[in-house]
Design an enzyme around this catalytic site. Structure first.
Site, PDB file in Angstrom:
ATOM      1  N   HIS A  56       6.073  44.966  96.952  1.00 18.55           N
ATOM      2  CA  HIS A  56       5.174  43.957  97.506  1.00 18.55           C
ATOM      3  C   HIS A  56       4.397  43.280  96.378  1.00 18.55           C
ATOM      4  O   HIS A  56       4.250  43.825  95.284  1.00 18.55           O
ATOM      5  CB  HIS A  56       4.187  44.603  98.475  1.00 18.55           C
ATOM      6  CG  HIS A  56       4.821  45.054  99.751  1.00 18.55           C
ATOM      7  ND1 HIS A  56       4.066  45.368 100.862  1.00 18.55           N
ATOM      8  CD2 HIS A  56       6.110  45.249 100.107  1.00 18.55           C
ATOM      9  CE1 HIS A  56       4.866  45.732 101.855  1.00 18.55           C
ATOM     10  NE2 HIS A  56       6.112  45.677 101.406  1.00 18.55           N
ATOM     11  N   GLU A  58       1.233  42.812  95.918  1.00 17.65           N
ATOM     12  CA  GLU A  58       0.091  43.573  95.420  1.00 17.65           C
ATOM     13  C   GLU A  58       0.538  44.680  94.458  1.00 17.65           C
ATOM     14  O   GLU A  58      -0.121  44.935  93.445  1.00 17.65           O
ATOM     15  CB  GLU A  58      -0.687  44.224  96.574  1.00 17.65           C
ATOM     16  CG  GLU A  58      -1.245  43.241  97.573  1.00 17.65           C
ATOM     17  CD  GLU A  58      -0.333  43.014  98.774  1.00 17.65           C
ATOM     18  OE1 GLU A  58      -0.872  42.836  99.878  1.00 17.65           O
ATOM     19  OE2 GLU A  58       0.908  43.008  98.607  1.00 17.65           O
ATOM     20  N   CYS A  86      -0.896  45.387 103.472  1.00 22.55           N
ATOM     21  CA  CYS A  86      -0.397  46.389 104.410  1.00 22.55           C
ATOM     22  C   CYS A  86      -1.034  47.740 104.061  1.00 22.55           C
ATOM     23  O   CYS A  86      -1.728  47.869 103.045  1.00 22.55           O
ATOM     24  CB  CYS A  86       1.133  46.479 104.336  1.00 22.55           C
ATOM     25  SG  CYS A  86       1.742  47.241 102.810  1.00 22.55           S
TER      26      CYS A  86
END
Length: 148
Positions: A56, A58, A86
């Protein structure tokens, strides 16, 4: 420059990262990490490219920032991400002890707040809704194109 203007400036950089993901047919989410006014990490979704469910935006930005700073704790950093993290990313953000998290669009289906709002480090400050319309439109348009 006000804090709002600073947040918008850096969120635009995160949106640029999200557009890079879109060019690679990835879910268009982008993230940058800032320390002392300078970008120390950046990333965009690479889940499909790397065939890795943990790739992801991040996570990419956290890895880059830790490498740049030379340590795993990012207490004096701000993470800018186009969509609410998430639960996996929120956990990693918590372990990194990021000082501030700023996101554009809420994620009512998969955002960490669906599970718990107690994931980040207790001293982490959260700001929501920076360039929300732009961030929301990018992700909404992407998913609408998949259904077309």
């Amino acid at each position: 420059m006000t804090q709002q203007q600073t947040d918008e400036k850096f969120m635009r950089l995160a949106l640029n990262e999200a557009r890079k993901a879109l060019e690679q047919q990835e879910v268009p989410i982008g993230a940058i990490i800032v320390a002392n006014g300078a970008v120390v990490g950046r990333g965009h979704n690479l889940v499909e490219t790397l065939d890795d469910p943990t790739a992801h935006a991040e996570m990419q930005a956290l890895t880059a920032a830790a490498s740049t700073i030379g340590g795993k704790y990012l207490k004096n950093c701000t993470l800018y991400v186009t969509v609410e993290p998430c639960i996996m990313c929120a956990g990693a953000i918590g372990w990194a002890q990021i000082g501030r998290v700023v996101w554009g669009a809420d994620d009512p289906k998969r955002g960490y707040r669906c599970y718990s709002e107690q994931v980040f480090h207790p001293k982490t400050t959260v700001v929501r809704g920076i360039l929300q319309e732009e961030c929301s439109l990018l992700i909404k348009t992407f998913f609408e194109s998949l259904r077309a």
